[in-house]
Scaffold this motif. Structure first.
Motif, PDB file in Angstrom:
ATOM      1  N   ASP A 323       0.665  -1.154  -0.087  1.00 51.47           N
ATOM      2  CA  ASP A 323      -0.083  -0.135  -0.025  1.00 51.47           C
ATOM      3  C   ASP A 323       0.735   1.262   0.048  1.00 51.47           C
ATOM      4  O   ASP A 323       0.316   2.173  -0.519  1.00 51.47           O
ATOM      5  CB  ASP A 323      -0.980   0.107   1.357  1.00 51.47           C
ATOM      6  N   SER A 324       2.227   1.308   0.653  1.00 48.15           N
ATOM      7  CA  SER A 324       3.098   2.399   0.669  1.00 48.15           C
ATOM      8  C   SER A 324       3.261   2.908  -0.702  1.00 48.15           C
ATOM      9  O   SER A 324       3.457   4.187  -1.149  1.00 48.15           O
ATOM     10  CB  SER A 324       4.037   2.047   1.438  1.00 48.15           C
ATOM     11  N   ARG A 326       1.116   1.774  -3.448  1.00 50.86           N
ATOM     12  CA  ARG A 326       0.076   2.174  -4.438  1.00 50.86           C
ATOM     13  C   ARG A 326      -0.384   3.314  -4.082  1.00 50.86           C
ATOM     14  O   ARG A 326      -1.109   3.897  -4.985  1.00 50.86           O
ATOM     15  CB  ARG A 326      -1.043   0.908  -3.906  1.00 50.86           C
ATOM     16  N   ILE A 327      -0.201   3.853  -2.803  1.00 50.16           N
ATOM     17  CA  ILE A 327      -0.968   5.090  -2.343  1.00 50.16           C
ATOM     18  C   ILE A 327      -0.566   6.142  -3.313  1.00 50.16           C
ATOM     19  O   ILE A 327      -1.148   7.232  -3.735  1.00 50.16           O
ATOM     20  CB  ILE A 327      -0.546   5.416  -0.781  1.00 50.16           C
ATOM     21  N   ILE A 414     -13.783  -1.349   0.469  1.00 49.32           N
ATOM     22  CA  ILE A 414     -13.721   0.349   0.261  1.00 49.32           C
ATOM     23  C   ILE A 414     -12.574   0.758  -0.567  1.00 49.32           C
ATOM     24  O   ILE A 414     -12.889   1.454  -1.525  1.00 49.32           O
ATOM     25  CB  ILE A 414     -13.323   0.697   1.829  1.00 49.32           C
ATOM     26  N   VAL A 415     -11.406  -0.075  -0.634  1.00 53.44           N
ATOM     27  CA  VAL A 415     -10.262   0.328  -1.606  1.00 53.44           C
ATOM     28  C   VAL A 415     -10.829   0.162  -3.216  1.00 53.44           C
ATOM     29  O   VAL A 415     -10.787   1.104  -3.901  1.00 53.44           O
ATOM     30  CB  VAL A 415      -9.141  -0.386  -1.386  1.00 53.44           C
TER      31      VAL A 415
ATOM     32  N   ASP B 413      -1.619   0.003   6.030  1.00 57.60           N
ATOM     33  CA  ASP B 413      -2.611  -0.344   4.831  1.00 57.60           C
ATOM     34  C   ASP B 413      -3.340   1.062   4.586  1.00 57.60           C
ATOM     35  O   ASP B 413      -3.426   1.753   5.378  1.00 57.60           O
ATOM     36  CB  ASP B 413      -3.534  -1.729   5.098  1.00 57.60           C
ATOM     37  N   ILE B 414      -3.914   0.985   3.449  1.00 56.50           N
ATOM     38  CA  ILE B 414      -4.651   2.367   2.911  1.00 56.50           C
ATOM     39  C   ILE B 414      -5.618   2.840   3.838  1.00 56.50           C
ATOM     40  O   ILE B 414      -5.806   3.828   4.295  1.00 56.50           O
ATOM     41  CB  ILE B 414      -4.934   2.191   1.222  1.00 56.50           C
ATOM     42  N   VAL B 415      -6.740   1.525   4.050  1.00 53.00           N
ATOM     43  CA  VAL B 415      -7.702   1.840   4.846  1.00 53.00           C
ATOM     44  C   VAL B 415      -7.292   2.399   6.324  1.00 53.00           C
ATOM     45  O   VAL B 415      -7.782   3.222   6.726  1.00 53.00           O
ATOM     46  CB  VAL B 415      -8.620   0.744   4.945  1.00 53.00           C
ATOM     47  N   PHE B 418      -5.826   5.859   5.890  1.00 52.05           N
ATOM     48  CA  PHE B 418      -7.121   6.820   5.546  1.00 52.05           C
ATOM     49  C   PHE B 418      -7.962   7.253   6.935  1.00 52.05           C
ATOM     50  O   PHE B 418      -8.231   8.329   7.059  1.00 52.05           O
ATOM     51  CB  PHE B 418      -7.835   6.100   4.331  1.00 52.05           C
TER      52      PHE B 418
END
Ligand SMILES: [K+]
Ligand SMILES: [K+]
Lengths: 477, 477
Positions: A323-324, A326-327, A414-415, B413-415, B418
């Protein structure tokens, strides 16, 4: 509203589209594939176009409402008739509509699960509509929208140098001609370079179509990974980058003043974002996937340019990244390329002005009486333009939020919902998780597909053009 | 800037804080627990306070900069001295700072992994600072910020009826006194009701502190699940709801005109959002976790009210819900309660005005020359106020985006990134995934903790108050 004017233009558009369909028909003949999708397409489109044209022939003047309706329904009509070849070749109507909308809006979000199973002529059509869509977007943005008070000619460099202010119609025609010239020139160059780098002529043309349109449909399920060639990746990166620049600025740079591109504030910021994001992505990839520095650079630069220009090609399955990393790409989706290019997204100039605005607001708290105007390319930006940038951002964001919310309610994580929403509204193409670059949108529920079709349409037409249709005001009297 | 004025006020604040610490000291004595955390706290705080007060005693007038600096550094100083009891009782300095900031900003985001292992007096202190923080926020918003051009008195009903416009200082004191009265009244009522519903007096006081402050620290790791009582949940829901209403409006309703609350546009919209979100959440829960209708209602209403008021209590581990339900709560985080309440977030009135603004902008495209002013509570809202709402939203959003991005880069992770970002910036407390309601923020990397400490501070002080400190302009000359 004078609907005759609108319907007459729609007729002209369809008659033109019928003619365009001859090209994939020829491709089908050449490869000995079924010609039915295109014959049916040509016949139905020409009949509808000629009917509208004969029935509503009109020379009445466009007013505000007619112009909005023409642009919004024009894109929709062309998209609907564009589904015919897909439907005849066996794709379901909702999927065909999704694919056609993803094509004409140069989004490149596909619902095809097994891309290679489709005929070469269908894949050619799928690519070509993105190239046509891309050109349509530039003409729309530079020649039509400024007249509807959307976007500022001054700000977005929509003024084509060397053209006199005359009546609107001949001016649009002249501007369009000049832009076609630039568009064709760049496209030819890319076809030649891809061919020399080892692609077949078919692949070179198809990939050029989707690169220059910032669209990103690939005839291969694996996208650019299929070639595994650093040279081809470099060429595509270069042309994605170019297609993300304001076409008037490109014209000016090619034909009038070769250095003007380096003095343009939007271009400089665009380049700065790409370099910064690439550097950050290289760092996160070094830690995240432990690849060697060259591979990190190769992956990072391609993906950053692909996403910020909203092309959506993938030279690696970035959905598998941590994710680091992908963000970084998610953030690029919220920027987009330069105004007046084929890219989608809010555009670099709007993001830049928003940052300048935020900075100015903080300044005001300390000096409540001081006046510090916002400047862009050395000139003061009128308050009205700042105002319009902000209202664009607000409405864009509200639509994004609403569509994310609705998609999330359909048992989608959610993603996926978040990225599917911005990837369609920003005309990017691939998102993350279920809608990553190596998968398709076919897994999404039908209602979610309809929402995303709306997103692509709204995002492509600079939001306002479509949104006004949803106000009761528009339909009054 | 006249730093003497600022330091003198900080001195007064600290001397006051030292006295306040006597209360948890008494709790420690009563429960026979270690008194050291509070004795050290009182001594150090009083020494620092008295030193500043004697050294910088000043009656010079506050100007803009002094006021900004006083509010921002005042909150920070109180937070820093608030860490002493935590540090003495064995919590690491960074964790103590996080916990103290989460307390004084009424965020309620905890880093305590094993809450029940801490002494009753420490947990009492942890709850009390939220109650004090909550009161500070209301006074700040209603009595101080309007004078700094942040928030409009007219718009946010910051005008306490029955008070004459006089000099600033006595007016602040009068307003604060009235608000304290309302605050104490509501708090006493909740303590009584919770006690009658079966809580111990200790639990009743501690839970009231964190409910009325919209804060959400619980002395139990399981939050409200620990009681498993629909009656206690209903009482807490009621008081969370009340604490999310503008306190001036509450005052007016109690003492002057009992119906005025039902005529307030913000209150009506606040109620409408809660009812709509609860209905949507019930539907998604019916499908998502297949609970019976009563359980769905019980879960949905509590969680919606808890999150929109940015309290952050949990009556169930909503982190385990499917995303279609979790997303409803995420959206509540981006709204917040009413302005002038103890809730955080952008506030209902700002969201409402943003929607009215977006609607007005679409109208303008169809009638470019028409003027249609935005109204709120029947009165035209000055353009300047709309402008300020938007600049607030823009800067709020930019900070949210930046902090999400930075936290994401740290292998989170993104969630999580966020929601951790909005849960701290919006002073909500719990987020999703790693920072769900049953876990703590202790698992986050230290740099992420520092970012979130900043978020809580910035979010609590209406963004601008802190952000101006980061402009070079502020420090010039
Ligand atoms: K695209
Ligand atoms: K809270």
């Amino acid at each position: 509203m004078n609907s005759a004017v609108v319907l007459s233009v729609l007729g002209t558009l369809l008659r033109f589209q019928g003619i365009i369909m001859i090209i994939p028909l020829l491709v089908a003949v050449y490869y000995n594939e079924s010609t039915m999708p295109f014959i049916v397409g040509i016949v139905l489109t020409e009949i509808a176009g000629t009917f509208l044209w004969l029935r509503y022939k009109s020379d009445a003047e466009w007013k505000h409402r007619e112009a909005f309706a023409t642009v919004a329904f024009g894109w929709l009509t062309v998209t609907i008739f564009g589904t015919i070849p897909f439907i005849i070749s066996g794709i379901s109507p909702i999927n065909a509509l999704f694919e056609s909308m993803a094509g004409f809006t140069a989004t490149g979000a596909t619902i095809l699960d097994n891309i290679e199973s489709h005929s070469k002529s269908i894949l050619f059509w799928r690519s070509m509509i993105q190239w046509i869509g891309g050109m349509g977007i530039i003409v729309l943005f530079i020649a039509i929208l400024p007249k509807l008070n959307i976007g500022s000619r001054h700000l977005f460099r929509a003024e084509v140098p060397g053209l006199k202010e005359e009546k609107i119609k001949p001016r649009i025609r002249e501007t369009a001609k000049i832009l076609w010239m630039v568009y064709l020139l760049i496209s030819s160059l890319q076809i030649a370079m891809l061919y020399l780098a080892g692609m077949s002529i078919y692949d070179a043309i198809v990939h050029t179509f989707t690169t220059i349109g910032s669209a990103g449909f690939s005839p291969y399920g694996e996208s650019i990974v299929a070639f595994n060639s650093p040279l081809i990746e470099a060429i595509i990166t270069l042309f994605m980058f170019i297609a993300g620049v304001n076409f008037v600025l490109l014209y000016r740079t090619f034909y009038i003043d070769h250095t003007s591109i380096f003095r343009d504030e939007e271009f400089k910021f665009y380049t700065a974002i790409i370099l910064t994001a690439t550097a950050v992505l290289i760092l996160t990839l070094r830690y995240g996937i432990a690849a060697d520095p060259f591979t990190c650079l190769r992956y990072a630069l391609f993906q950053v340019v692909s996403i910020i220009t909203t092309t959506g090609f993938a030279s690696v399955d970035f959905n598998l990244w941590p994710d680091s990393s992908r963000i970084v790409l998610v953030f690029m989706m919220f920027i987009g390329g330069c105004a007046g290019s084929t890219s989608g997204g809010p555009t670099v100039v709007r993001v830049l002005l928003l940052l300048k605005y935020a900075n100015g607001e903080l300044f005001k708290f300390i000096h409540p009486r001081a006046v510090k105007p916002i400047k862009f390319n050395g000139k003061v930006v009128p308050a009205e333009i700042i105002h319009q940038v902000i209202s664009f951002m607000v409405i864009y964001f509200l639509i994004f939020v609403t569509s994310t919310f609705l998609i999330s309610l359909m048992n989608v994580d959610i993603v996926t919902a978040f990225t599917a929403s911005i990837a369609t509204l920003g005309n990017v193409g691939p998102g993350l998780n279920l809608v990553g670059p190596m998968s398709s949108y076919n897994c999404m529920p039908s209602i979610a597909k309809l929402i995303m079709i709306m997103n692509m349409w709204i995002g492509r037409l600079e939001v306002f053009t479509v949104m006004v249709l949803f106000t009761p005001e528009f339909w009054k009297k």
